[in-house]
Each structure stands twice: as structure tokens, then as C-alpha cells.
Write a protein that holds these residues in place. Structure first.
Motif, PDB file in Angstrom:
ATOM      1  N   ARG A 375      34.492  12.198 -36.362  1.00 31.34           N
ATOM      2  CA  ARG A 375      35.680  12.407 -37.207  1.00 31.34           C
ATOM      3  C   ARG A 375      36.334  13.743 -36.897  1.00 31.34           C
ATOM      4  NH1 ARG A 375      35.723  14.780 -42.451  1.00 31.34           N
ATOM      5  NH2 ARG A 375      37.744  14.477 -43.479  1.00 31.34           N
ATOM      6  N   GLY A 376      35.545  14.726 -36.519  1.00 30.67           N
ATOM      7  CA  GLY A 376      36.077  16.049 -36.235  1.00 30.67           C
ATOM      8  C   GLY A 376      36.537  16.254 -34.815  1.00 30.67           C
ATOM      9  N   THR A 377      36.519  15.205 -33.992  1.00 26.41           N
ATOM     10  CA  THR A 377      36.916  15.360 -32.585  1.00 26.41           C
ATOM     11  C   THR A 377      37.996  14.358 -32.193  1.00 26.41           C
ATOM     12  OG1 THR A 377      35.017  13.958 -32.001  1.00 26.41           O
ATOM     13  CG2 THR A 377      34.729  16.339 -31.833  1.00 26.41           C
ATOM     14  N   PRO A 378      39.077  14.219 -32.956  1.00 25.01           N
ATOM     15  CA  PRO A 378      40.137  13.289 -32.545  1.00 25.01           C
ATOM     16  C   PRO A 378      40.789  13.742 -31.251  1.00 25.01           C
ATOM     17  CG  PRO A 378      40.878  14.648 -34.364  1.00 25.01           C
ATOM     18  CD  PRO A 378      39.429  14.943 -34.185  1.00 25.01           C
ATOM     19  N   GLY A 379      41.098  12.802 -30.390  1.00 28.47           N
ATOM     20  CA  GLY A 379      41.703  13.126 -29.109  1.00 28.47           C
ATOM     21  C   GLY A 379      40.724  13.481 -28.013  1.00 28.47           C
ATOM     22  N   PHE A 380      39.433  13.557 -28.329  1.00 28.18           N
ATOM     23  CA  PHE A 380      38.445  13.883 -27.309  1.00 28.18           C
ATOM     24  C   PHE A 380      38.206  12.673 -26.405  1.00 28.18           C
ATOM     25  CE2 PHE A 380      35.801  17.830 -28.394  1.00 28.18           C
ATOM     26  CZ  PHE A 380      36.895  18.466 -28.954  1.00 28.18           C
ATOM     27  N   SER A 381      38.113  12.923 -25.108  1.00 29.30           N
ATOM     28  CA  SER A 381      37.752  11.879 -24.163  1.00 29.30           C
ATOM     29  C   SER A 381      36.231  11.823 -24.037  1.00 29.30           C
ATOM     30  CB  SER A 381      38.381  12.160 -22.799  1.00 29.30           C
ATOM     31  OG  SER A 381      37.838  13.342 -22.241  1.00 29.30           O
ATOM     32  N   GLY A 382      35.755  10.854 -23.266  1.00 30.58           N
ATOM     33  CA  GLY A 382      34.317  10.746 -23.058  1.00 30.58           C
ATOM     34  C   GLY A 382      33.739  11.979 -22.394  1.00 30.58           C
ATOM     35  N   ALA A 383      34.470  12.558 -21.444  1.00 27.70           N
ATOM     36  CA  ALA A 383      33.996  13.775 -20.783  1.00 27.70           C
ATOM     37  C   ALA A 383      33.951  14.944 -21.762  1.00 27.70           C
ATOM     38  CB  ALA A 383      34.896  14.111 -19.596  1.00 27.70           C
ATOM     39  N   ASP A 384      34.926  15.022 -22.666  1.00 27.61           N
ATOM     40  CA  ASP A 384      34.923  16.088 -23.666  1.00 27.61           C
ATOM     41  C   ASP A 384      33.720  15.966 -24.587  1.00 27.61           C
ATOM     42  OD1 ASP A 384      37.317  17.140 -22.720  1.00 27.61           O
ATOM     43  OD2 ASP A 384      38.506  15.789 -23.959  1.00 27.61           O
ATOM     44  N   LEU A 385      33.388  14.745 -24.986  1.00 21.94           N
ATOM     45  CA  LEU A 385      32.245  14.537 -25.872  1.00 21.94           C
ATOM     46  C   LEU A 385      30.931  14.859 -25.159  1.00 21.94           C
ATOM     47  CD1 LEU A 385      33.423  11.253 -27.613  1.00 21.94           C
ATOM     48  CD2 LEU A 385      33.372  13.530 -28.611  1.00 21.94           C
TER      49      LEU A 385
END
Length: 657
Positions: A375-385
Motif C-alpha cells: 500500500r505504501g509503494t504505489p508506482g513501484f515496479s518489480g525491480a523497485d520492490l
């Protein structure tokens, strides 16, 4: 990945061409050089018949006359023999000496004729040609080494394909390792099923797709999907980058395309994955100078190989790009890339699944909640996660923890989004007080705006370029925004500047609202020129996007006259000033809450959304370490302002405030 056949059994390795093992080739080359050197040494060591003392012919006749010679062997070009003292000698005869045998008979010397040595002619030829052969061999070897970087290893290997065959030794990835992009995975899983059981589709008239184009922002998992196809398909899988086709020599790229498809035909059914295809597949006719350049030659050959007169049955091309807008239309038509699979940024459910995949390798504490992190990471891609999980694990390791707790994930998220904390920087108490009231102004306006997203965190600890921030998180992913929420965001963005005006006066406001003003102006311009939210200008578009895709490298162009542009500027000003007036109204009504929250930020430096709500409702914060609630004493420790004098603060929402 296991395959139906050994791709090297037909003499064609993964880099193509039936060139054999390069180690064997190198061994043969060095062995040949060694043998040549031995031959040279043996030749220059001389013949064994040349051993002994070398005599002048006159001295030889003198010793014969003196009776010192025991026996001789006479050859057309040399006379060898033994003296009576047992030593050997040799000499070169004078032509047409008919009296030599008479002289030998008179002095009782035993003599015999010797036939010419066999192979002298061949030896002579070798001696004469060996230097040239050595020079040619060294040149051949040097040319081969130079061209190995441009081709597949042969002396004329520029035109060989650089496609590599992916095997299980390089790490097998399956669809179980791919999460958050279910629609794209289903599209590609159908291709895998076709390869496994083609009769299931062909009996109903279905044909195997020629190609699939993966389109998406960087880091969304396009290459990972391709690797998953390789792991699931159980067929040969060739991978190559689009830049590997292009060289400085015209025609090399086209030759490599032909060679790649030749390899694929010998291993069909198979999959060929071309990463970053926009490096070779751009629009034709836009080259510098002569339009018939190397890139266009390569693209033309690729188009013919994919769908020309000669059918390539059983070869599926999968390509990936984040710039489909620059690709040639002939490449995108059905029959070449039959499917265009959009690999989008994951939603909240997708992010939760991706986090679950990456968290399998990390020992987690019981308080870790992947849903909260998602919920706190909107817009994150798989690499960002993946980067977020890695940063959390590194933080826990630096703190000598055995488990990764929620605190590490929260800190890692803030670090990825805004940069590392700058606690070592020092600034005056007045500057820190200004930052606290600025961030409190954002927070109070956000609390009292019904359409605003709830507050997740407020802090005055410098992080990245920001000296403080108020982070708001939506309850769910937003794909469109309503007018009331946009007006609420305008008011929240102006809350920091208004708080400074109310508390410190008009002449004491700081440059801290620079990023807030930039955001508010950009939002208001989009509302007026793109989204038709101005009553005076109507539902018309006054700006269009130029050159760019998926939010990368785009520029805007205004399509209006001078009078309309003036009206656009007036509407933008009215919207921003409206947000400023709304923020002033709310902060004036709740100035007591502004003072309370600012003092709490000075005391604690960081407050969660629940703590802010608790403070505003009950006037105190219950923390296990400080049960007495917030004091109004300003702390000694502070943090510095940037050298430029600008303070970057405001809401750090996923929407960009």
C-alpha cells in the motif's frame, strides 16, 4: 532448461556455424607452431654426415699422398672419410678431378661411392617457404583473434550471430517466479502450451504465433518473463540484444540476422528472444545521411526472415522494448509480432505478490505486513520492490539483527523513495522550527480536507533533497483523479507556505515551498490544458504530448493563440491561488492544532499517521518510551539546510506532491 535435442549434435553450437570447440582449435594452432619450430631447429642443426674436420681439397690430396687417409666415401657434392689416427673429415671435391681414384689406389686408400641424399629437394623447398608460411600463420592467427569480438570466433566471423543458447546451468526461472503481471503471464503461457502440445490448437485451425512484443516501463519484468518462458517451454531458447546486430560495417547486421535464423531453423521448434529491439527496429527513413544505413539493412532482413516467402515454422520471436512508439510499423503488423503484451506497473495486489516472491529469501520478523508495504509503494515496479527488500535486508544486517522487521522495511522504503537520512547535517533552531511549522501546515490541511489521502508519516528529518516531508498514502491504487481531490491536493501543497505566513509573517517566509509551488503549478496546468477542468476554457485540450512513451522523455506543445494562452495563465493562477486561500482558511480555523503538531514534530522529529490523529484528538501521544506525551521544549539536535538555500519539502505522496 532441458531441450528435445542436443543443439551441438549437428555441429552447430549456440554461437553458430559448426566451428567446433575453440579450445581444440587453439591447441591445434599452437601444436602446429611448435612442430614448425622443431623442423627449423632440425634443419639448422645440420646433417650428421657433416660431422668431423672440414678440409680444403688440396690439403685432402696432400694427406692422401702422405698416407694419412684410411678410407673415403665419395659423393657428387662431398667427400667424407677417416684418417689413420681415427678422426673423421670432410671436404668438397673439385669438379672433373679424374686423377683422384688413381691417387687413392697409389696410396692404398679404401674408397666407395655414395648416392645423393634423398629429400634434399623437398628440404630445400621447406627451408625456402617456411618463413612465408610462418608469417601467414601469424597473420591468420592475429586476424582471427581480432575478429572474434565481432563475430562467432571464425576468421571471417563478423557475420555470425551472437545469439546465446539459454540452459539450466544459467539458472532456471519459471512462471512461479513471476508475480504481479498475471495478464501478461497468461498471454505468454499460451505460447508455451502451444510449443508443448501444438496438436491441441492446430486441430481447430490455430497457427502458432510468429512473435510477441513485450512492452512496458523499465523494471516491470519483461526480461524475467522471457526467462520464465525459457524455463517452462522445454525447447531451445536463444537470447540476443538488439545492439548485437549493429556494427560499423554495412551488411554485418543483416548477415547476423540470417545466421541467427539458420541456427533457429536447425533447432526448431525454438524461441528467440531479442531484448531492446528498438536499437535495431526504429522507423526507416530517419537515418543520418544516407537512409540506406546499417540499421535499416538489419531491420529489412529481420522483416523478411520473420514473414517472407520462406516460412520459418516453429520459430517464435519474443522481443522487449519500452519505446514501442519508435518501432517501424512493418515490424508491428500481424504476421510478424502477432501479439503485443503490455507489462504494466503492478497494482497493490500485484505488488503484494511480488513482495511475497522476494521475501521468500529473507528471514522476516512477525510484525512484517506485506500488504502495508504494498500500500505504501504505489508506482513501484518489480525491480523497485526487489531493491526495497534488498535494502531492508542490508539495514537489518548492519544492525546485527537475525530477522528483518517492519521498521527496516519502512526505512528502506523511505530511502528508496526519497534518499538516505542526513542526520549528520546541522542547522539552527530557527531553521528547524521553520521546517516543523511548514510540515505541520501540510499535515493539518490534509487532515481537514475530506478528499485528501490519509497521512502515513510526517517528519522533519532531512532525507535526500528534502529537509522534511508529509507522506500521504491512498487506501487503494488510483487510476483516475476527481476534481475535488485535485483541489484538495492544491490546498495541501500550499499548506506549508501558508503556515509560514501565519506563524512567522509575510517577510519571513522561506524558499521551502519551491517544490510545492512547482507541483501546484503543474497540476493546475494539466487541469486547464489537458483535462478540461476550467469552466472558462471548456472541455478542450490545449497541449499535446510530443516524443515520449510511458512518461519518459516527453515534451508538451501548446496549441493555442496569444489570447487563449493569456486566459490559460489566468486560470492556472486562479486555481493555485484558490488552493492557497483554502489552506489559509483551514489553518486559521485550526491554528491551535498547527502549534501542537509543530511542537510535537520538534520533539519527536517523526510521527506516524496514527500518532498525528491521536495527538489532534487527545492532545498527547502515548509512546512506550515516552508515556508523558509531547513536551514543548525544542530539541538541541537539528539538521542542515542545503548549500543552495532551498528547502525541498511538502507532501511526498505517490502522486508527486
Amino acid at each position: 532448461m532441458s531441450t528435445n535435442r542436443d543443439p551441438d549434435s549437428s555441429g552447430n553450437g549456440p554461437s553458430g556455424g559448426g566451428n567446433g570447440n575453440p579450445w581444440v582449435k587453439s591447441l591445434l594452432i599452437w601444436g602446429g607452431i611448435f612442430l614448425a619450430l622443431l623442423l627449423v631447429v632440425s634443419m639448422f642443426n645440420g646433417s650428421p654426415n657433416t660431422a668431423g674436420t672440414q678440409l680444403r681439397y688440396s690439403d685432402f690430396r696432400t694427406q692422401v699422398a702422405a698416407g694419412e687417409v684410411a678410407d673415403v666415401q665419395i659423393a657428387p657434392d662431398r667427400i667424407t672419410g677417416t684418417l689413420r689416427n681415427g678422426s673423421s673429415f670432410s671436404t668438397v671435391p673439385v669438379p672433373n678431378d679424374t686423377e683422384l681414384t688413381t691417387l687413392l689406389d697409389q696410396n692404398n686408400v679404401s674408397y666407395a661411392g655414395t648416392a645423393p641424399e634423398e629429400g634434399n629437394l623437398l628440404l630445400y623447398i621447406l627451408v625456402q617457404t617456411l618463413p612465408f608460411l610462418l608469417i601467414l600463420g601469424v597473420a591468420f592467427f592475429a586476424l582471427r583473434q581480432v575478429q572474434k569480438g565481432g563475430g562467432a570466433g571464425g576468421a571471417m566471423g563478423f557475420g555470425k550471430s551472437k545469439a546465446k543458447l539459454l540452459t539450466e546451468k544459467q539458472g532456471r526461472v519459471t512462471f512461479d517466479d513471476v508475480a504481479g503481471i498475471d495478464e501478461a503471464r497468461e498471454e505468454l503461457q499460451e505460447i508455451v502450451e502451444f510449443l508443448k502440445d501444438p496438436q491441441r490448437f492446430s486441430k481447430l485451425g490455430g497457427q502458432i504465433p510468429k512473435g510477441a512484443l513485450l512492452v512496458g516501463s523499465p523494471g516491470t519484468g519483461k526480461t524475467l518473463l522471457a526467462r520464465a518462458i525459457a524455463g517452462e517451454a522445454r525447447v531451445p531458447f536463444f537470447t540476443i540484444s538488439g545492439s548485437d546486430f549493429v556494427e560499423m560495417f554495412v551488411g554485418v547486421g543483416a548477415s547476423r540476422v540470417r545466421d541467427m535464423f539458420e541456427q533457429a531453423k536447425k533447432n526448431a521448434p525454438c524461441i528467440v528472444f531479442i531484448d531492446e529491439i528498438d536499437a535495431v527496429g526504429r522507423h526507416r527513413g530517419h537515418g543520418l545521411g544516407n537512409s540506406n544505413d546499417e540499421r535499416e539493412q538489419t531491420l529489412n532482413q529481420l522483416l523478411v526472415e520473420m514473414d517472407g516467402f520462406e516460412a520459418n515454422e516453429g520459430i517464435i520471436i519474443i522481443a522487449a522494448t519500452n519505446r514501442p512508439d519508435v518501432l517501424d510499423p512493418a515490424l508491428l503488423r500481424p504476421g510478424r509480432f502477432d501479439r503485443q503484451v503490455v507489462v504494466s506497473v503492478p497494482d497493490i495486489d500485484g505488488r503484494e505478490k511480488i513482495l511475497a516472491v522476494h521475501m521468500k529469501k529473507v528471514p522476516l520478523a512477525p510484525d512484517v505486513n506485506s500488504r502495508t508495504i504494498a500500500r505504501g509503494t504505489p508506482g513501484f515496479s518489480g525491480a523497485d520492490l526487489a531493491n526495497l527488500v534488498n535494502e531492508a535486508a542490508l539495514l537489518a544486517a548492519r544492525r546485527n539483527k537475525r530477522l528483518v522487521a517492519m521498521a527496516e522495511f519502512e526505512e528502506a522504503k523511505d530511502k528508496v523513495m526519497m534518499g538516505a537520512e542526513r542526520r549528520s547535517m546541522v542547522m539552527t533552531d530557527d531553521e528547524k522550527k521553520m521546517t516543523a511549522y511548514h510540515e505541520a501546515g501540510h499535515a493539518i490541511v490534509a487532515v481537514h480536507e475530506p478528499a485528501s489521502d490519509p497521512i502515513h508519516k510526517a517528519t522533519i528529518i532531512p532525507r535526500g533533497r528534502a529537509l522534511g516531508m508529509v507522506m500521504r498514502l491512498p487506501e487503494r491504487d488510483n487510476y483516475s483523479y476527481h476534481r475535488d481531490k485535485m483541489h484538495a491536493n492544491l490546498a495541501v501543497s500550499m499548506g506549508g507556505r501558508v503556515a509560514e505566513e501565519i506563524v512567522f509573517g509575510h517577510d519571513k517566509v522561506s524558499s521551502g515551498a519551491s517544490s510545492d509551488i512547482q507541483y501546484a503549478t503543474s497540476l493546475a496546468r494539466n487541469m486547464v490544458t489537458k483535462w478540461g477542468m476550467s469552466d472558462r476554457l471548456g472541455p478542450l485540450q490545449y497541449e499535446d504530448q510530443q516524443e515520449g512513451y510511458l512518461g519518459m522523455g516527453g515534451t508538451s506543445r501548446t496549441m493555442a493563440g496569444a489570447e487563449t494562452n493569456k486566459l490559460i495563465d489566468e486560470e492556472i493562477r486562479n486555481l493555485v491561488e484558490g488552493g492557497h486561500s483554502r489552506a489559509r482558511q483551514l489553518l486559521t480555523e485550526h491554528e491551535d492544532q498547527l502549534q501542537l503538531l509543530a511542537q510535537a514534530l520538534l520533539e519527536y522529529e517523526t510521527l506516524t499517521g496514527d500518532e498525528i490523529k491521536q495527538l489532534l484528538d487527545g492532545g498527547r501521544i502515548d509512546r512506550p518510551d515516552q508515556p508523558s506525551g509531547p513536551s514543548l521544549v525544542q530539541p538541541v539536535r537539528g539538521s542542515a539546510i542545503p548549500k543552495s538555500g532551498r528547502r525541498f519539502s511538502g507532501d511526498a505522496t505517490p502522486q508527486g506532491i
